[in-house]
Design an enzyme around this catalytic site. Sequence first.
Site, short mmCIF file in Angstrom:
data_model
loop_
_atom_site.label_atom_id
_atom_site.label_comp_id
_atom_site.label_asym_id
_atom_site.label_seq_id
_atom_site.Cartn_x
_atom_site.Cartn_y
_atom_site.Cartn_z
CD GLU A 179 -2.90 -0.91 2.41
OE1 GLU A 179 -3.38 0.20 2.71
OE2 GLU A 179 -3.08 -1.92 3.10
CG ASP A 237 -1.06 -1.64 5.59
OD1 ASP A 237 0.12 -1.87 5.28
OD2 ASP A 237 -1.55 -0.50 5.57
CG ASP A 259 -5.45 -3.28 8.51
OD1 ASP A 259 -5.60 -3.56 7.31
OD2 ASP A 259 -5.12 -2.14 8.90
CD GLU A 315 -9.18 0.84 5.43
OE1 GLU A 315 -9.47 1.77 4.67
OE2 GLU A 315 -9.00 1.00 6.65
CE1 TYR A 337 -0.23 -1.64 9.46
CE2 TYR A 337 -1.78 -2.87 10.83
CZ TYR A 337 -1.52 -2.03 9.77
OH TYR A 337 -2.57 -1.57 9.00
NE ARG A 391 -4.44 0.88 10.09
CZ ARG A 391 -5.37 1.09 9.18
NH1 ARG A 391 -6.06 2.21 9.22
NH2 ARG A 391 -5.59 0.23 8.21
CG HIS A 400 -1.43 -6.95 13.82
ND1 HIS A 400 -2.22 -7.16 12.72
CD2 HIS A 400 -1.87 -5.80 14.37
CE1 HIS A 400 -3.07 -6.16 12.58
NE2 HIS A 400 -2.89 -5.33 13.57
#
Length: 666
Positions: free
Chosen positions: A7, A79, A81, A83, A297, A299, A343
Amino acid sequence: MKLVIIEGPGKRETLKKYLGAGYDVFATKGHVRDLSATSFSVDLKNMTPNYEIMSDKKELIEELKKKAKKAEQVLIATDPDREGEAIAWHITHILDIDPNSNCRIVFNEISKKAVNEALNHPRPIDMNLVNAQQTRRVLDRIVGYKLSPIICKRIKPKLSAGRVQSVALKLVVDREKEIEAFVPEEYWNISAQLEKEEQKFKFKASLNSKDGKKLKVTCKEEADEIKSDLEGADYIVSNIKKSQTKSHAPAPFTTSTMQQDALNKLGMNLKKTSFCAQQLYEGVELQGEGKVALITYIRSDSTRVSVDAQNQALEYIGKEFGEKYVPEKPNIYKTKENAQDAHEAIRPISIQRTPASVMSSLSPDNFKLYKLIYERFLASQMSDAIYNNVNVDINAKNYGFKATGKTVEFLGYTAVYKNYAEKEDDPSKLPVMETGEKLKFNELSMEQKFTKPPARYTEASLVKEMEEKGIGRPATYAMTITTLDTRGYTAHEGKSLYPTELGKAVDQYLGNNFRQVINVKFTADMENRLDEIAENGKNWQDVAKSFWGSFSELLTKAGSNYERIKIEPQKTDIVCDKCGAPMVIREGRYGKFLGCSAFPKCNNIMKLNSDKPKYEPKIIGKCPECSEGNISVRRSKAGKIYYACDKCKFYTFVNPMKNASSNENM
């Protein structure tokens, strides 16, 4: 040549270093396919979304297709997650890749070990995660497209409402109502300054009881009466209690706790924290090493730490601080029930890469944030701090006083976290005393106080409240609060947030007509249902249909209710030069102006000099793409906030790594 799709362009160089010569890396710069920006794009009968390639990504997609056609293998490393999983799924559709093939790789940190591990374990697209994200997207589109036009008609044009945004606004408005309704109560603090004569040691003891019952002094008359009663009193030690307490190390950072600490302890707002954390995650230029990622990461709402990272930390602590600082059993922190545990917590990738070793390569803000993250993680793996506590009860006639003392027995985790640790009780010492001992009295002090209303939210405390109540997820906190500000629903007074008259009006209308779905409990329950889709494969379209069933009834009722909410004009100190009444700020088709508050009796108007204040770009750091230009915060013509470089073409919207078009719920 194998193609790896990511991304954020900021981590391309870091990743290339670990992948080697046989790989090419392509960055999508966030979402590539989404619901149409100009139409509703959701079939409400079966909740089927109609996706299309985003208009600003068409050239990029053509370039991606050419690269994918030439590649011997395509691996999607968006990523880790929901999204990111949804973006990966959209890419498989665009490139005609079977989503059930082993095309997906994920890593929690950009390190050689993590990247190689991901390459060795490719997997299919996780459709449960994709469907959870599709549900969120569809629900946010429904609320954004169906509710926003109504409040524009009932209040004023160019307003928006959102499934998460509007609940966050409610929290801010409700807190302001509490503050406005608060009635302060008077009380008095009374303390005696006492002394152990032979040691020349002075200390304070606070009045807390009378005749053995807890005492609350509520007025000056009571305070004066107590002072009179205590004239000539002997102050005698009646009881001494010694104890030892332990303070456990705090858990490593999640997204929300990092945001809270960065604001409270470093003075960094949510936007700056997100930007700096993004750079530390994607990679920064280190002297002699090139671009290196420093943290995992960013988030996450999990406090879990890998066994490997924990062992490295424990070994480092033993060598640098001594075995006393290594806990008997490794510290394990419980992650809250509704957290996504995909994570780890936010931590440094290598405990050997100390803040001091990278200081010269980092911007001041990046260094401060990295140091905060590093020391929080290191402290989380250390032994408890131990304190010696002394509580002394002192009698004077029929009144009781109490003195407390606290000293450090063992630093524990505070040896590394002392600069950022939460404030402890006053660690003052007390003299050595014995029961029955008479103390020298010096003076009695009386201080008038008033109870205070609950504090307004700061960005940090609002994030904490949203997390505790289950409103949104780590990816949404910063963007939600930023949107409230850019929409003019909230404003800042120092660090504090308060609702504007517009924000109050929007919340009032939503409360009158949509509170069944725009409320804390409903929104938190919906997050739990999204978790069920992600974790257990619950049918996502059934969840969306259920929401639409409730919401559509409210829309119908609101459509037949022609209630309008009047926004009270903002008062000013300017006096009308015709009638002497105060002028207020009003808004017309040509913008804001000063109008007389006595209207319609007096129709005097004046120009408002600060009609449209200029938005000055604010430089916040160096560009992660070219490393030469300055990154500044800017505002587009549409009013969206984004970061842009003044030398290259790099830009990103305020929600790091994601394109703003996916955030209608914000």
